[in-house]
Write an enzyme that holds these catalytic residues in place. Structure first.
Site, PDB file in Angstrom:
ATOM      1  N   ASP A  65       0.861  -1.174   0.000  1.00 29.01           N
ATOM      2  CA  ASP A  65       0.000   0.000   0.000  1.00 29.01           C
ATOM      3  C   ASP A  65       0.899   1.227   0.000  1.00 29.01           C
ATOM      4  OD1 ASP A  65      -2.972   0.402   0.095  1.00 29.01           O
ATOM      5  OD2 ASP A  65      -2.266   1.955   1.465  1.00 29.01           O
ATOM      6  N   ALA A  66       0.538   2.219  -0.828  1.00 25.11           N
ATOM      7  CA  ALA A  66       1.416   3.385  -0.957  1.00 25.11           C
ATOM      8  C   ALA A  66       0.582   4.658  -0.964  1.00 25.11           C
ATOM      9  CB  ALA A  66       2.219   3.287  -2.254  1.00 25.11           C
TER      10      ALA A  66
HETATM   11  P1  IMP Z   1      -2.368   2.016  -3.651  1.00 26.22           P
HETATM   12  O1  IMP Z   1      -3.554   2.248  -2.773  1.00 26.22           O
HETATM   13  O2  IMP Z   1      -1.193   1.485  -2.919  1.00 26.22           O
HETATM   14  O3  IMP Z   1      -2.657   1.247  -4.893  1.00 26.22           O
HETATM   15  O4  IMP Z   1      -1.820   3.421  -4.183  1.00 26.22           O
HETATM   16  C1  IMP Z   1      -2.492   4.603  -3.954  1.00 26.22           C
HETATM   17  C2  IMP Z   1      -2.322   5.576  -5.062  1.00 26.22           C
HETATM   18  O5  IMP Z   1      -1.137   6.311  -4.813  1.00 26.22           O
HETATM   19  C3  IMP Z   1      -2.174   4.994  -6.461  1.00 26.22           C
HETATM   20  O6  IMP Z   1      -3.401   4.858  -7.095  1.00 26.22           O
HETATM   21  C4  IMP Z   1      -1.341   6.052  -7.145  1.00 26.22           C
HETATM   22  O7  IMP Z   1      -2.181   7.049  -7.660  1.00 26.22           O
HETATM   23  C5  IMP Z   1      -0.525   6.632  -6.013  1.00 26.22           C
HETATM   24  N1  IMP Z   1       0.800   6.007  -6.007  1.00 26.22           N
HETATM   25  C6  IMP Z   1       1.258   5.026  -5.184  1.00 26.22           C
HETATM   26  N2  IMP Z   1       2.509   4.718  -5.486  1.00 26.22           N
HETATM   27  C7  IMP Z   1       2.843   5.502  -6.519  1.00 26.22           C
HETATM   28  C8  IMP Z   1       4.025   5.619  -7.296  1.00 26.22           C
HETATM   29  O8  IMP Z   1       5.021   4.926  -7.130  1.00 26.22           O
HETATM   30  N3  IMP Z   1       3.979   6.551  -8.244  1.00 26.22           N
HETATM   31  C9  IMP Z   1       2.907   7.344  -8.489  1.00 26.22           C
HETATM   32  N4  IMP Z   1       1.791   7.252  -7.826  1.00 26.22           N
HETATM   33  C10 IMP Z   1       1.755   6.330  -6.840  1.00 26.22           C
END
Ligand code: IMP
Length: 192
Positions: A65-66
């Site tokens: 998760d990011a």
């Molecule tokens: P998720 O919930 O981990 O899939 O990520 C949340 C959102 O953060 C993603 O939909 C991206 O818009 C943004 N995001 C996360 N990691 C990155 C990255 O490495 N580059 C650009 N956007 C990111």
């Protein structure tokens, strides 16, 4: 050879994780499983709960998760980055920061692994940088065109996948996971 399965529907993210693990000699492929996404202010908690709720498996299962934490917006969108990307996108963020001099932001990643015995471990990585004044580059995904890591002249979207992994929050977290997995499996092999 250590092999893990990734639980994600984001193919761009999966490609980055697979490449970073491959550099450490670990193979990975996407598992067709859906993960649970709880709402929380903590990426670590979101990743941990997602990993804990995965079905039993005889290979390690990995989730990530990011989020992007923008200083001038008090850390917004943070754990809500996925929704904010879908609704406002890069353009919306640039608009929110129009006329704002404070451009610092931090990308954070939490990678969780569920081991065959049920043990869950979480590894984190973060990368500071700035939100650019305009979108640059066409590689990567999400907010990559507007994020330029500290010390680089390029945005994430102007980098190859391998170069982005050297700088990125995800690359750092995945390298920590890889080191832990390799130590764990070599200790198990030694103990046999
Ligand atoms: P998720 O919930 O981990 O899939 O990520 C949340 C959102 O953060 C993603 O939909 C991206 O818009 C943004 N995001 C996360 N990691 C990155 C990255 O490495 N580059 C650009 N956007 C990111």
């Amino acid at each position: 050879m250590v092999k893990v399965y990734l639980v994600t529907s984001n193919r761009a993210k999966a490609a980055e994780i697979i490449s970073a693990l491959a550099e450490a000699g670990i193979t990975a492929e996407i598992a067709p499983i859906k993960k649970l996404e709880v709402q929380s202010d903590s990426l670590e908690e979101i990743a941990r709960v997602a990993a804990e709720s995965l079905p039993p498996s005889n290979a390690p299962l990995v989730v990530e998760d990011a989020g992007l934490f923008i200083t001038a917006l008090n850390g917004f969108p943070g754990p809500y980055s996925h929704y904010v990307y879908k609704t406002l996108g890069c353009r919306g963020i640039l608009k929110l920061l129009e006329g704002v001099e404070e451009r610092r932001a931090c990308f954070k990643s939490a990678v969780a692994v569920k081991m065959p015995g049920g043990e869950v471990e979480v590894f984190t990585g973060e990368t500071w940088g700035v939100i650019t004044r305009e979108e640059r580059g066409d590689k990567g995904f999400g907010f990559d065109p507007i994020f330029q890591p500290e010390g680089s002249a390029k945005t994430f979207a102007e980098m190859s996948l391998e170069e982005k992994n050297l700088w990125s929050h995800r690359g750092k977290a995945v390298r920590r996971l890889a080191q832990w997995l390799l130590e764990k499996y070599s200790a198990e092999a030694g103990g046999r």
